[in-house]
Scaffold this active site. Structure first.
Site, PDB file in Angstrom:
ATOM      1  N   HIS A   1       0.817  -1.219   0.000  1.00 45.64           N
ATOM      2  CA  HIS A   1       0.000   0.000   0.000  1.00 45.64           C
ATOM      3  C   HIS A   1       0.849   1.267   0.000  1.00 45.64           C
ATOM      4  O   HIS A   1       0.335   2.357  -0.251  1.00 45.64           O
ATOM      5  CB  HIS A   1      -0.984  -0.001   1.176  1.00 45.64           C
ATOM      6  CG  HIS A   1      -0.395   0.256   2.524  1.00 45.64           C
ATOM      7  ND1 HIS A   1      -0.047  -0.753   3.388  1.00 45.64           N
ATOM      8  CD2 HIS A   1      -0.107   1.406   3.170  1.00 45.64           C
ATOM      9  CE1 HIS A   1       0.421  -0.232   4.509  1.00 45.64           C
ATOM     10  NE2 HIS A   1       0.392   1.078   4.403  1.00 45.64           N
TER      11      HIS A   1
ATOM     12  N   ASP B   1       0.078  -7.704   1.491  1.00 47.36           N
ATOM     13  CA  ASP B   1       0.453  -6.286   1.593  1.00 47.36           C
ATOM     14  C   ASP B   1       1.967  -6.106   1.627  1.00 47.36           C
ATOM     15  O   ASP B   1       2.489  -5.277   2.373  1.00 47.36           O
ATOM     16  CB  ASP B   1      -0.193  -5.628   2.822  1.00 47.36           C
ATOM     17  CG  ASP B   1      -0.098  -4.099   2.755  1.00 47.36           C
ATOM     18  OD1 ASP B   1      -0.001  -3.568   1.635  1.00 47.36           O
ATOM     19  OD2 ASP B   1      -0.098  -3.443   3.821  1.00 47.36           O
TER      20      ASP B   1
ATOM     21  N   GLY C   1       3.462   6.585   8.519  1.00 46.22           N
ATOM     22  CA  GLY C   1       4.835   6.706   8.056  1.00 46.22           C
ATOM     23  C   GLY C   1       5.686   5.513   8.429  1.00 46.22           C
ATOM     24  O   GLY C   1       6.755   5.298   7.877  1.00 46.22           O
TER      25      GLY C   1
ATOM     26  N   SER D   1       4.727   2.409   7.966  1.00 47.37           N
ATOM     27  CA  SER D   1       4.439   1.296   7.073  1.00 47.37           C
ATOM     28  C   SER D   1       5.691   0.854   6.322  1.00 47.37           C
ATOM     29  O   SER D   1       6.388   1.667   5.714  1.00 47.37           O
ATOM     30  CB  SER D   1       3.372   1.685   6.043  1.00 47.37           C
ATOM     31  OG  SER D   1       2.093   1.427   6.527  1.00 47.37           O
TER      32      SER D   1
ATOM     33  N   GLY E   1      -7.324 -26.157  -0.738  1.00 47.77           N
ATOM     34  CA  GLY E   1      -8.509 -26.495  -1.508  1.00 47.77           C
ATOM     35  C   GLY E   1      -9.741 -26.746  -0.664  1.00 47.77           C
ATOM     36  O   GLY E   1     -10.527 -27.656  -0.967  1.00 47.77           O
ATOM     37  N   VAL E   2      -9.915 -25.965   0.413  1.00 52.06           N
ATOM     38  CA  VAL E   2     -11.123 -26.078   1.238  1.00 52.06           C
ATOM     39  C   VAL E   2     -11.653 -24.686   1.533  1.00 52.06           C
ATOM     40  O   VAL E   2     -10.914 -23.708   1.552  1.00 52.06           O
ATOM     41  CB  VAL E   2     -10.848 -26.798   2.580  1.00 52.06           C
ATOM     42  CG1 VAL E   2     -10.390 -28.214   2.348  1.00 52.06           C
ATOM     43  CG2 VAL E   2      -9.845 -26.028   3.429  1.00 52.06           C
TER      44      VAL E   2
END
Length: 513
Positions: free
Chosen positions: A128, A158, A254, A256, A312-313
């Protein structure tokens, strides 16, 4: 004595030859190393005194000194067209709150942090922070400035990998986030409120937190969880993986992309979000575990996109209320609602109505316990699941299957420096191998491995799987060739030629802005 002297001399000569040979071949072989292997080489060549800590004598000076040089300040510029009116209002709000000067209409600026993880210029940050960036400027702790380009992003965690053209950079040593203990001291290092090189201390408050922020674009007014970057935008992701380390170390806008480290100076997380009703620190911060990040970053560097395996569930996380609704006794674990046809779980014998209680022998209390473990693995890897069926525990070995092929999407538009133009393309690339050259009947080129929304390739529908063979009539044989080619415009035009995934040729001309 004479023999001893000769032996000692031979040892010195042998050591010198070995060291010289290593230096000659170092660059050649490190190109094919994972980030973990590069770090081993770096710290073997740059030994430092071990950092120790004690809860009885709290001293963070060694850890702070070891980490701060490798945490960078990131400034991004992006056009107003890549945001909506709601985001504009949010950006103005953040600007007023945090003392940032308002930007001219049509141009927006934001900032965040990043962590250098490889001496040759690779930096991890949050998706982001850089996702919409046209221009990315990296300021290092020793006041050097670089232009960076996006190597690839993973909205599902992210995370983003960017690169600057530099060498011999200081790096932060990888730790083991699985070993982090609730209650242990940690440091958050970043650049809050544009204050560079800020270190705060706290403890690990919890692990495996799923706070529903990645891809949560609904009910933002009632959601106390926000990004810790000054850009502050909600992100979209179809298959978000959240297993955050929660900390009470102060994390603010800031921060991040900054580092969460233990008292040994080891990187255990990438700071990503805060819980706040005001936009500022209120006691709860969240970081992406480095064990999950390492897999994502290595995939981006090696393949240009993340290769993710799936069990796969579809499942429901159990608690007493859910268990009562389902009329079952178990109040912990994951209740299997349905299976993906042809998926790994179905092939292994798992059935709807089973309760998954353990992954690789570790108990499952929350969905993040399974998601984080699977997120660290590749398609074809195996996980061992313990399942409760009709009151009896059963063991299954599930081979993870690859996700469905990515949707045909693409990326952005060009401007000034090579790095800025590269970012505006909004795509990631890898060189063609021999089988791909034969398939597309080309002698050279790069294949598009990822396309980011809102960028040039996205706007012009050059999809993942396309091959770029030339830019401005310059042949493209590697990603490095693109830097020279995209700056060699003629009359302000950018001509990109190649082959679509279905084998048809294209040549698109764009006006460089």
């Amino acid at each position: 004595m004479k023999k001893f002297g000769l032996t000692l001399l031979a040892a010195f000569i042998g050591g010198g030859i070995a060291l010289g040979t290593y230096k000659v071949f170092e660059n050649k072989y490190t190109d094919n190393m994972t980030f973990q292997e590069k770090q081993k080489v770096y710290f073997a060549s740059n030994p430092s005194a071990p950092i120790t800590s004690s809860a009885g004598e709290v001293d963070f000076t060694q850890a702070a000194a070891a980490v701060t040089p490798a945490v960078v300040y990131i400034r991004v510029t992006y056009s107003n067209t890549s945001s909506n009116s709601d985001q504009d209002q949010l950006q103005q709000l953040f600007g007023n709150m945090f003392g940032q000067r308002a930007q001219p209409q049509g141009v927006q600026m934001a900032s965040g942090s990043g962590v250098i993880i490889s001496p040759d210029g690779y930096i991890v940050t949050n998706n982001h922070v850089v996702e919409k960036a046209d221009k990315i400027t990296v300021n290092t702790n020793d006041h050097r400035t670089f232009q960076a380009k996006v190597i690839g992003t993973d909205p599902n965690t992210d995370l983003a990998l960017i690169k600057v053209d530099a060498s011999n950079l200081p790096i932060v040593k990888f730790g083991n986030s699985d070993d982090a203990k609730v209650g242990e001291w940690v440091l958050a290092v970043g650049n809050p409120f544009n204050l560079t090189s800020t270190v705060t201390a706290g403890i690990v408050s919890a692990k495996g937190r799923n706070i529903g922020i990645i891809g949560n674009e609904d009910n933002q007014d009632n959601n106390p969880f926000g990004r810790s970057g000054n850009q502050g935008q909600p992100r979209a992701a179809n298959k978000a993986i959240e297993s955050f380390i929660q900390t009470d170390a102060a994390i603010n806008p800031g921060n991040s992309g900054g580092a969460l480290v233990n008292t040994k100076g080891e990187l255990i997380g990438i700071n990503a979000a805060i819980a706040s009703h005001t936009g500022s620190y209120e006691g709860y911060g969240f970081a992406i575990p480095i064990n999950l990040a390492k897999k994502v970053l290595n995939d981006i560097e090696k393949y240009g996109a993340v290769k993710r395996g799936f069990v796969g569930v579809s499942f429901t996380q159990l608690d007493p209320d859910v268990a009562q609704t389902l009329h079952i006794d178990n109040t912990t674990g994951l209740y299997v609602k349905d299976l993906v046809h042809g998926g790994g779980a179905e092939a292994a014998g798992i059935k709807a109505g089973d309760v998954i209680t353990k992954v690789d022998g570790s108990p499952i209390y929350e969905s993040s316990d399974l998601q984080e473990r699977v997120g660290e693995l590749q398609p074809g890897d195996k996980v061992h699941l313990t399942v409760l069926r009709d009151g009896t525990e059963k063991e299954f070995t599930v081979t993870l299957k690859a996700d469905a092929p990515p949707a045909v999407r693409t990326a952005a538009a060009p401007s000034k420096s090579a790095a800025e133009l590269f970012n505006k393309l909004g795509a990631s690339f890898m060189p063609l191998d021999n089988s791909q050259k034969a398939k597309f009947h080309v002698k050279s080129g790069v294949i598009v491995t990822q396309v980011r929304p809102g960028r040039l390739f996205d706007d012009t529908e050059i999809p993942v799987g396309s091959v770029i063979t030339s830019i401005n009539k310059s042949p493209i044989g590697s990603v490095a060739d693109m830097d020279n080619a995209i700056t060699n415009t003629r009359n302000g035009l950018l001509v990109i030629s190649g082959v679509y995934p279905d084998g048809t040729s294209f040549s698109n001309t764009f006006q460089v802005q």
